[in-house]
Design an enzyme around this catalytic site. Structure first.
Site, PDB file in Angstrom:
ATOM      1  N   HIS A   1      59.166  15.062   8.327  1.00 18.12           N
ATOM      2  CA  HIS A   1      58.926  13.876   7.504  1.00 18.12           C
ATOM      3  C   HIS A   1      60.163  12.974   7.488  1.00 18.12           C
ATOM      4  O   HIS A   1      60.059  11.744   7.594  1.00 18.12           O
ATOM      5  CB  HIS A   1      58.561  14.328   6.092  1.00 18.12           C
ATOM      6  CG  HIS A   1      58.317  13.213   5.136  1.00 18.12           C
ATOM      7  ND1 HIS A   1      58.757  13.230   3.839  1.00 18.12           N
ATOM      8  CD2 HIS A   1      57.683  12.021   5.284  1.00 18.12           C
ATOM      9  CE1 HIS A   1      58.400  12.122   3.226  1.00 18.12           C
ATOM     10  NE2 HIS A   1      57.752  11.370   4.086  1.00 18.12           N
TER      11      HIS A   1
ATOM     12  N   GLN B   1      33.757  22.586   4.681  1.00 16.79           N
ATOM     13  CA  GLN B   1      34.896  23.032   5.470  1.00 16.79           C
ATOM     14  C   GLN B   1      36.117  22.181   5.157  1.00 16.79           C
ATOM     15  O   GLN B   1      36.016  20.999   4.841  1.00 16.79           O
ATOM     16  CB  GLN B   1      34.559  22.944   6.950  1.00 16.79           C
ATOM     17  CG  GLN B   1      34.234  21.542   7.432  1.00 16.79           C
ATOM     18  CD  GLN B   1      33.727  21.522   8.865  1.00 16.79           C
ATOM     19  OE1 GLN B   1      33.771  22.515   9.575  1.00 16.79           O
ATOM     20  NE2 GLN B   1      33.224  20.370   9.301  1.00 16.79           N
TER      21      GLN B   1
ATOM     22  N   GLU C   1      60.392  11.073  10.680  1.00 15.65           N
ATOM     23  CA  GLU C   1      59.471   9.927  10.646  1.00 15.65           C
ATOM     24  C   GLU C   1      60.124   8.724   9.969  1.00 15.65           C
ATOM     25  O   GLU C   1      60.063   7.592  10.462  1.00 15.65           O
ATOM     26  CB  GLU C   1      58.191  10.325   9.918  1.00 15.65           C
ATOM     27  CG  GLU C   1      57.250   9.181   9.610  1.00 15.65           C
ATOM     28  CD  GLU C   1      56.706   9.233   8.195  1.00 15.65           C
ATOM     29  OE1 GLU C   1      56.833   8.238   7.456  1.00 15.65           O
ATOM     30  OE2 GLU C   1      56.136  10.284   7.830  1.00 15.65           O
TER      31      GLU C   1
ATOM     32  N   LYS D   1      33.849  -5.870   8.243  1.00  7.36           N
ATOM     33  CA  LYS D   1      32.582  -5.304   7.804  1.00  7.36           C
ATOM     34  C   LYS D   1      31.824  -6.320   6.960  1.00  7.36           C
ATOM     35  O   LYS D   1      32.423  -7.223   6.369  1.00  7.36           O
ATOM     36  CB  LYS D   1      32.809  -4.042   6.957  1.00  7.36           C
ATOM     37  CG  LYS D   1      33.678  -2.993   7.590  1.00  7.36           C
ATOM     38  CD  LYS D   1      33.879  -1.827   6.634  1.00  7.36           C
ATOM     39  CE  LYS D   1      34.832  -0.793   7.212  1.00  7.36           C
ATOM     40  NZ  LYS D   1      35.032   0.346   6.295  1.00  7.36           N
TER      41      LYS D   1
ATOM     42  N   LEU E   1      31.114  18.425  -8.001  1.00  5.04           N
ATOM     43  CA  LEU E   1      31.331  19.549  -7.087  1.00  5.04           C
ATOM     44  C   LEU E   1      31.609  19.003  -5.698  1.00  5.04           C
ATOM     45  O   LEU E   1      30.938  18.075  -5.236  1.00  5.04           O
ATOM     46  CB  LEU E   1      30.100  20.455  -7.062  1.00  5.04           C
ATOM     47  CG  LEU E   1      30.132  21.693  -6.154  1.00  5.04           C
ATOM     48  CD1 LEU E   1      29.268  22.815  -6.747  1.00  5.04           C
ATOM     49  CD2 LEU E   1      29.644  21.382  -4.727  1.00  5.04           C
TER      50      LEU E   1
ATOM     51  N   LYS F   1      39.690 -12.118   9.987  1.00  2.14           N
ATOM     52  CA  LYS F   1      38.320 -12.033   9.494  1.00  2.14           C
ATOM     53  C   LYS F   1      37.999 -10.630   9.000  1.00  2.14           C
ATOM     54  O   LYS F   1      38.519  -9.649   9.533  1.00  2.14           O
ATOM     55  CB  LYS F   1      37.332 -12.408  10.604  1.00  2.14           C
ATOM     56  CG  LYS F   1      37.520 -13.810  11.169  1.00  2.14           C
ATOM     57  CD  LYS F   1      37.324 -14.872  10.094  1.00  2.14           C
ATOM     58  CE  LYS F   1      37.454 -16.279  10.674  1.00  2.14           C
ATOM     59  NZ  LYS F   1      37.383 -17.323   9.617  1.00  2.14           N
ATOM     60  N   PRO F   2      37.151 -10.513   7.987  1.00  2.00           N
ATOM     61  CA  PRO F   2      36.701  -9.190   7.555  1.00  2.00           C
ATOM     62  C   PRO F   2      36.022  -8.467   8.711  1.00  2.00           C
ATOM     63  O   PRO F   2      35.354  -9.085   9.547  1.00  2.00           O
ATOM     64  CB  PRO F   2      35.706  -9.502   6.436  1.00  2.00           C
ATOM     65  CG  PRO F   2      36.070 -10.863   5.947  1.00  2.00           C
ATOM     66  CD  PRO F   2      36.568 -11.587   7.159  1.00  2.00           C
TER      67      PRO F   2
ATOM     68  N   GLU G   1      60.876   9.567  -2.912  1.00  2.00           N
ATOM     69  CA  GLU G   1      59.451   9.760  -2.646  1.00  2.00           C
ATOM     70  C   GLU G   1      58.972  11.084  -3.241  1.00  2.00           C
ATOM     71  O   GLU G   1      57.900  11.164  -3.843  1.00  2.00           O
ATOM     72  CB  GLU G   1      59.196   9.740  -1.138  1.00  2.00           C
ATOM     73  CG  GLU G   1      57.736   9.911  -0.766  1.00  2.00           C
ATOM     74  CD  GLU G   1      57.504   9.879   0.730  1.00  2.00           C
ATOM     75  OE1 GLU G   1      56.341  10.102   1.142  1.00  2.00           O
ATOM     76  OE2 GLU G   1      58.463   9.636   1.493  1.00  2.00           O
TER      77      GLU G   1
ATOM     78  N   SER H   1      30.599  -5.609   4.141  1.00  2.00           N
ATOM     79  CA  SER H   1      31.087  -5.407   2.773  1.00  2.00           C
ATOM     80  C   SER H   1      32.395  -6.142   2.529  1.00  2.00           C
ATOM     81  O   SER H   1      32.666  -6.604   1.415  1.00  2.00           O
ATOM     82  CB  SER H   1      31.266  -3.911   2.487  1.00  2.00           C
ATOM     83  OG  SER H   1      32.172  -3.327   3.412  1.00  2.00           O
TER      84      SER H   1
END
Length: 1011
Positions: free
Chosen positions: A98, A353, A101, A889, A349, A886-887, A179, A891
């Site tokens: 980390h 996997q 990175e 999707k 709930l 531009k979007p 962090e 939505s």
């Protein structure tokens, strides 16, 4: 709900680039001199709706590349995934992957300046990020399409020649530590690490992946380790081309992308590094058959059951774990969740996997617990095994697999576009997991029904292979151990044999059943007839005393999907804290009651949401449009005839109270934002006011409130997507009819359609509000510089100013001065008013941090004044590129349109209009804006600063807390006027004027006249 893996991310910040067309041509001409790809993959399986072109490469050095040519893209992007993560950390240096990175962002041999990469991206409309997980380190960026070559060149140096300078190494350890400090009181982080710490002591799964100052500095130094040398060794050993995968998306052709990539990455060295595989499971017989009790920070209650299973990824074509997760996590009638809710023991709930690492996985069932449920742990486990026994008895059902197969294929066929940087980040990881030709399709397309694999997993779901984890405040007196890195208190006990035997032989439960066939799965995917002379923007198609409707037929995405939004306004909803609470409880109980019906729709790609707003409720329905009216009718019929279930009422009232109490444990910067909102809003009830009002609410009061709430309303809606105008009007009429017939709904008076306003801070003011946080070690500030009502000119001046200072703000306050991991500068817009906000979460005193922010802003005087015209125009171009993106999707486009309606500004063409104005702004305009609104002494400076001081044990460091002096190397703090301390929020708000609301951009009266 299916269990979804969440990757642990290390967030860096958005930054940007230069124009490099000549460099791109140079690379193209050089390509022939470099090692070319040895293997081409041109037959990439893609969705029929996907118009982009794909090609896979495997370079001579083993590096995999997925190239995506999209001539219409408004952002280019690239991501590199290294198939090594924190599980490969040296045992003596937890967090090194980390930390590596982080360090790659801070200078390379070719580009030595620490912020060169982020600066380039920021100047060219781009952004960057990265994350480290147990097995992967993933870096990604986006940038304006013309600047891909320059961005990729800087990006490639991460893997060719990082500097890891001593000064940056020492400073960035503090950032990693900050962090980690942010996460110390976060229950998800604490419990995740606790779960890992209970694995076999010699298994890599046990490692502490984030790292902190102790693990990366203090302890290694005490052992004679040089962390910088260890960083160089780690990078040299693991950053090998044969375990790297790049995904790149650009407007260039596939050949041009190939010519761009090959010369840059051909020199990445192949060290023939092997991808680790853990054939031994982290939890063996000694770790199983145990129950762990843990105490959370927040008042939350959860039960988790986990079973060790083999790595299922090689069987992705049949995905047996998904089949079982679909059933165990189902929420319809007869499901495990349905029966647990009927008992009053749980509310949610998650089952299915869960990834571990290469070589092992888990199957998990996680539930939240009610007050009664935490007393019935054994009974919940029993019900779980009874459901598993049902699955064993029924055996694998091919029709259920076929339904999962059809749903996944439908999702793949009509998959929405993603933002380029998110898309390439995900694909770069998938290149390690799937054959090159199946990188896109592998996660979706199921081609084999494998009953043997399903039964194999069921055989693993036994009491002897189980681990249980329970968290709750009630275990405070039971725990006797502390986890090393986060200090989580816990106790592990062996599960008695008598319980294991009972669970292993428990009978079936006749209240549990397999789900029925899903009637919501769409079968019609045709596009609706095209409107004659369609409007390029939403248009008003209905305007009555009860309803105003806006409509736009989609002509961009051309998918069988649509979005429906309605704001259901009632002045009762937020008139006082009691009504606010009752509206919240009504909405929560309604969604709970409708869950079993709506779950099948959600599985079939048709979803809804109902949320509280300060004006009432907001209803949204989205997804495949074929059966949206069926779901919407059911929602409205249930809404207007709702009966409160006393048992569920008690559960959700207690849960609602806990959620407000738990706010105390939220991050300090969330507290700063909360108090800023309280202070600046005309009306906003505090958590304390809501908690007091909650006590007197009963089932009877809530039941009586609901018809009153629905008796007088105003509806404003937007329907966008695969609809006709006539169909949109029919849906709206249906909503009106149900409300009027079932609830006797009448329209509001014009004077009741009120919108709240923001307080108007006086010229030259400086207010400070001081609050405490008792949970986290860090403190926080939010400084708000209010700039006035939103208008095209001030909108663009403010956005351009933020664009210009964004990268230096992060670089100076976060990277150089190390004030904290969370450093944010941006725009705050609410109630039609806007301003600049700077948020910092730090272990230093809020006043010290504020002084450093003011020093930074003071330095921006010379920074802007001395900026060349070329640099200024880069920022103009970068901001224009961001605004004109531009979007991806339906939505996303709906959200933009809906935002204009909710704000009552109706500037549906805002981006084109404001960018046109932006292109004419001069540097002197931005400088004058800064001198008038932002700098110390500005005549129209309106400043509010919220200080959230940590009072938790161990807060801050002695050096930083006790020192208010400024180091000689840093800019000096300007002399500030004495602040006015806000001692009483009500008094503060009473004395303030209010801003007017912005005027609608369009002429509403003219729009009405066209109906």
């Amino acid at each position: 709900m299916l269990l979804i893996k969440q990757a642990t991310k290390s967030f860096l910040v958005v930054r940007s680039s230069l124009r490099f067309k000549s460099f791109s041509r140079c690379l193209s001409s050089m390509a022939s001199k470099h090692v070319k790809a040895t293997i081409h993959h041109d037959k990439i399986i893609k969705s029929p709706q996907d118009k982009r072109q794909y090609r896979g490469l495997e370079l001579n050095n083993g590096l995999k590349v997925m190239m995506i040519s999209d001539p219409d893209t408004d952002k280019s992007a690239a991501a590199m995934d290294i198939n090594i993560g924190s599980m490969s950390d040296p045992w003596e240096l937890p967090g090194l992957a980390h930390f590596c990175e982080h360090m790659l962002f801070l200078g390379t041999k070719k580009y030595e300046q620490e912020n060169e990469y982020n600066k380039f991206l920021n100047e060219n409309g781009g952004s960057s990020n990265a994350y480290t997980s147990g097995e992967h380190t993933n870096f990604y960026f986006d940038v304006a399409p013309d600047n891909l070559a320059g961005a990729l060149d800087r990006f490639a140096q991460f893997f060719l020649g990082p500097l890891f300078t001593p000064s940056a190494t020492e400073r960035e350890i503090n950032a990693v530590n900050s962090e980690n400090d942010k996460n110390l009181q976060s229950d998800p982080w604490r419990l995740h690490q606790l779960d890992r710490s209970l694995a076999k002591p010699d298994h890599d799964y046990i490692k502490f992946g984030t790292g902190n100052k102790d693990s990366l500095d203090t302890i290694p130094k005490s052992k004679g380790l040089d962390v910088r040398e260890e960083l160089l060794k780690f990078h040299s050993k693991y950053y090998s081309s044969n375990i790297m995968a790049l995904s790149i998306l650009g407007k260039e052709s596939l050949d041009e992308l190939s010519d761009l990539v090959a010369p840059l990455l051909a020199d990445v060295i192949n060290k023939n590094t092997s991808v680790p595989e853990w054939k031994e499971h982290p939890y063996g017989p000694e770790q199983c058959k145990t129950i762990c009790y843990a105490v959370p920070v927040k008042d939350v209650r959860n039960l988790s059951m986990s079973w060790s299973i083999p790595d299922l990824h090689p069987y992705y074509a049949s995905n047996p774990g998904h089949y079982l997760g679909h059933l165990v996590g189902h929420e319809g009638p007869g499901s495990l969740l349905s029966e647990l809710k009927a008992k009053g023991w749980v509310n949610t709930l998650c089952g299915g996997q869960s990834s571990g690492a290469k070589g092992f996985m888990f199957f998990k069932v996680d539930v939240d617990l009610t007050e009664e449920g935490i007393e019935h742990l054994d009974d919940i486990v029993t019900l779980t095994y009874q459901y598993v026994n049902l699955l064993r008895k029924a055996g694998p059902q091919e029709w259920i697999f076929k339904e999962c197969q059809d749903l996944s294929a439908m999702t793949f066929r009509f998959k929405d576009k993603e933002k380029p940087r998110n898309y390439v980040s995900g694909l770069s990881g998938s290149l390690h997991d799937f054959p090159m030709t199946e990188t896109l399709s592998g996660p979706y397309l199921l081609t084999e029904f494998r009953p043997d694999l399903i039964n194999m997993i069921l055989e693993k779901i036994t009491p002897d292979n189980m681990r249980i984890g329970v968290i709750g405040k009630k275990f405070q007196d039971r725990v006797n151990q502390k986890e090393k890195w986060y200090g989580t208190e816990y106790q592990v006990e062996e599960i008695p044999d008598v319980k294991l035997k009972y669970w292993g032989s428990c009978s079936l439960n006749d209240k549990l059943a397999l789900p029925v066939r899903n009637e919501f799965i769409p079968t019609v995917f045709d596009l609706t007839p095209r409107e004659v002379d369609p409007s390029p923007l939403p248009e008003m198609v209905k305007d009555s005393a009860l309803t105003r409707l806006w409509f736009k037929q989609d002509d961009t995405f051309l998918l069988p999907k649509a979005c429906i939004n309605f704001e259901i306004s009632s002045p009762m909803a937020y008139s006082d804290p009691t009504n606010c609470n009752m509206t919240n409880l009504f909405v929560t109980l309604f969604k709970d009651a409708l869950n079993e019906y709506a779950y099948d729709a959600e599985l079939a790609g048709l979803h809804y949401d109902l949320n509280c707003t300060i004006y009432g409720m907001s209803l949204a329905v989205g997804g495949y449009n074929e059966k949206q009216d069926v779901l919407l009718r059911k929602i409205m019929e249930k809404l207007t005839s709702f009966k409160v279930d006393p048992k569920r009422f008690a559960i959700f009232k207690e849960m609602y109270a806990r959620s407000m109490r738990n706010f105390q444990a939220e991050q300090p910067h969330r507290h700063a934002i909360y108090y800023t909102n309280i202070l600046m809003s005309e009306v906003k009830w505090t958590n304390e006011e809501l908690m007091q009002a909650l006590e007197d609410i009963t089932v009877e009061k809530l039941q009586a409130f609901i018809p009153d709430l629905l008796s007088k309303l105003y509806l404003e809606g937007l329907i966008y997507g695969n609809f006709t105008k006539q169909k949109a009007l029919e849906v709206t009429t249906m909503i009106e009819d149900i409300l009027q017939k079932q609830s006797g709904t009448r329209s509001l008076l014009p004077s009741q359609k009120k919108h709240f306003r923001e307080l108007q801070l006086p010229d030259g003011c400086y207010y400070v509000c001081e609050e405490n946080n008792q949970v986290h070690k860090s403190s926080s500030i939010e400084i708000y510089y209010q700039c006035g009502v939103q208008l095209t000119d001030t909108n663009m001046l403010l956005e351009l100013f933020i664009q210009i200072i964004g990268e230096p703000c992060f670089d100076i306050l976060r990277t150089k001065e190390q004030l904290g991991y969370i450093v944010f500068s941006g725009i705050r817009r609410t109630s039609g008013v806007q301003g600049m906000r700077i948020i910092v979460q730090s272990d230093r005193k809020p006043q010290y941090v504020e002084n450093r922010v003011e020093a930074f802003l003071q330095s921006m005087d010379a920074y802007i004044n001395d900026m060349t015209e070329e640099s200024f125009q880069k920022h103009v171009t970068a901001l224009a590129a961001k605004r004109l993106e531009k979007p991806k999707k339906i939505s996303g486009q709906q959200s933009r349109y809906w935002g204009e309606i909710v704000s009552q500004q109706f500037n549906f063409d805002r981006d084109d209009i404001e960018v046109a104005y932006l292109r004419g702004i001069k540097k002197s305009d931005v400088y004058n804006f800064y001198k008038e609104h932002i700098c110390v002494g500005a005549p129209r400076r309106h400043k509010l600063s919220v200080h959230v001081m940590s009072t938790a044990e161990g807060n801050g460091s002695p050096d930083s807390q006790d020192s208010d002096s400024t180091p000689d190397s840093l800019a000096s703090t300007p002399e500030l006027p004495p602040p006015i301390i806000v001692r009483d929020i009500a008094d503060f708000k009473r004395d303030m004027a209010l801003f007017p609301l912005p005027k609608p951009y369009i002429d509403l009266q003219k729009a009405r006249s066209k109906l």
